[in-house]
Scaffold this active site. Structure first.
Site, short mmCIF file in Angstrom:
data_model
loop_
_atom_site.label_atom_id
_atom_site.label_comp_id
_atom_site.label_asym_id
_atom_site.label_seq_id
_atom_site.Cartn_x
_atom_site.Cartn_y
_atom_site.Cartn_z
CB THR A 86 40.52 -0.85 63.66
OG1 THR A 86 39.25 -0.28 63.96
CG2 THR A 86 41.00 -0.35 62.33
CG ASP A 115 40.08 6.32 63.58
OD1 ASP A 115 39.20 5.50 63.96
OD2 ASP A 115 41.29 6.07 63.64
N1 ASP Z 1 39.15 3.24 65.39
C1 ASP Z 1 37.99 2.39 65.24
C2 ASP Z 1 36.75 3.22 65.19
O1 ASP Z 1 36.67 4.18 65.94
C3 ASP Z 1 37.84 1.40 66.34
C4 ASP Z 1 38.99 0.48 66.49
O2 ASP Z 1 40.14 0.87 66.32
O3 ASP Z 1 38.73 -0.69 66.82
O4 ASP Z 1 35.85 2.88 64.44
#
Ligand code: ASP
Length: 326
Positions: free
Chosen positions: A192, A223
């Site tokens: 992300t 999230d």
């Molecule tokens: N937090 C993100 C999600 O759960 C994944 C990530 O941080 O790459 O969609």
């Protein structure tokens, strides 16, 4: 005031051994260029909101990161993107999830914040809102890159029921590790992107954008777009953007918990961010990292994985980019 922009491009098992020198340079150059773009906004007296928007658009457009172009694939071989933005001065927020054709999801989240009476749109309705508000739409193929597709095929071949956080998927394709048996591999990497900033007027802002996790079930939302979980900003406390095992960040209301510890418990930013990362999230097996800034320009970038793509820039100073643990 002590304006500053902080960015991340995901946390995880980013080991020096697994990273080629060329790839490392590529990540450094990309993060630096994006920090310079956000720094320029702040140096010209621009708002924290504009600085985080500019930085996240840059991260979305860069295929190295799992947001916008270069987003990971769902189990159906499609892309579903999530994003959110929040203005610390007014506590206004905009969020979108499960969009398939929006070129820069953070721009749609911002449009929702500024031009809708609602906060959170998903799927078809979000895309309708986008086309009604002149937000650029692209064919779904725009987001696809051969690297991410290889990631999906490899995960599906080795373990069709696994859903893999982005940078893990890259390590899998590179043959450095086997696809995990656990549906959400807690130990690996997350891709992300996000930014938080403090501007010269003392306003805070946060933005986060993601493609989610490789081989995720269609309709799954993490999230990143959930206000208070992966994204939060309030001038009285802090601005936060998270990356990691989204399900745990949602359950721990991670981003808002940092603000709450400051507001109700009198914690400093560093204390609050540390406690959420290493106590709250860790207590349920949450893995990843986060970036945060307070109203004085103090920053925190904790993570409980091997590395996190991250950096910060203050006007007039050279940007700082880091990947591994100090
Ligand atoms: N937090 C993100 C999600 O759960 C994944 C990530 O941080 O790459 O969609």
């Amino acid at each position: 005031m002590n304006p500053v922009i902080v960015i991340h491009g995901g946390a995880g098992a980013i080991s020096r051994a697994a990273m080629s020198p060329d790839k490392e340079l590529e990540y450094h150059a990309a993060l630096r260029a994006i920090l310079l773009s956000g720094q320029a906004v702040l140096a010209q007296g621009g708002s924290a909101l504009d600085a985080v928007t500019t930085a996240v658009v840059g991260l979305e457009d860069c295929p190295l990161f799992n947001a916008g172009r270069g987003a990971v694939f769902t189990s159906d071989g499609t892309h579903e993107l999530d994003a959110a933005i929040m203005d610390g001065a007014t506590l206004r927020a905009g969020a979108i999830a499960n969009v398939r054709r929006v070129r820069n999801p953070v721009l749609l989240a911002r449009k929702v914040m500024e031009e809708s009476r609602h906060v959170f749109f998903v799927g078809e309705g979000a895309e309708r809102f986008a086309s009604d508000h002149d937000i650029a739409l692209v064919e779904p193929g725009y987001f696809s890159t051969p690297e991410r597709y290889a990631q999906l095929l490899r995960v599906q071949r080795d373990n069709p029921n696994a859903a893999v956080l982005d940078h893990d998927g890259q390590a899998i394709v590179a043959g450095q590790q086997a696809a995990p048996a656990h549906p959400l591999d807690m130990d690996k990497k997350f891709g992300t992107v996000g930014a938080v900033a403090l501007d010269a007027r003392g306003n805070l802002a946060a933005a986060t954008s993601t493609g989610g996790i490789t081989n995720k079930q269609v309709g799954r939302v993490g999230d990143a777009p959930v206000i208070g979980a992966g994204t939060y900003a309030g001038n009285e406390t802090c601005a936060v953007s998270a990356t990691g095992t989204g399900e745990m960040y949602i359950r721990m209301v991670a981003a808002y918990d940092i603000a709450a510890r400051m507001r109700y418990g009198g914690a400093t930013l560093a204390q609050a961010a540390h406690a959420v990362m290493f106590e709250s999230l860790a207590s349920i097996g949450g893995k990843g990292g986060l970036i945060a800034v307070d109203g004085q320009g103090n920053i925190a970038m904790p993570f409980n994985t091997e590395g996190m793509y991250r950096g910060f820039a203050r006007p007039g100073q050279d940007p700082v980019v880091e990947i591994y643990r100090a």
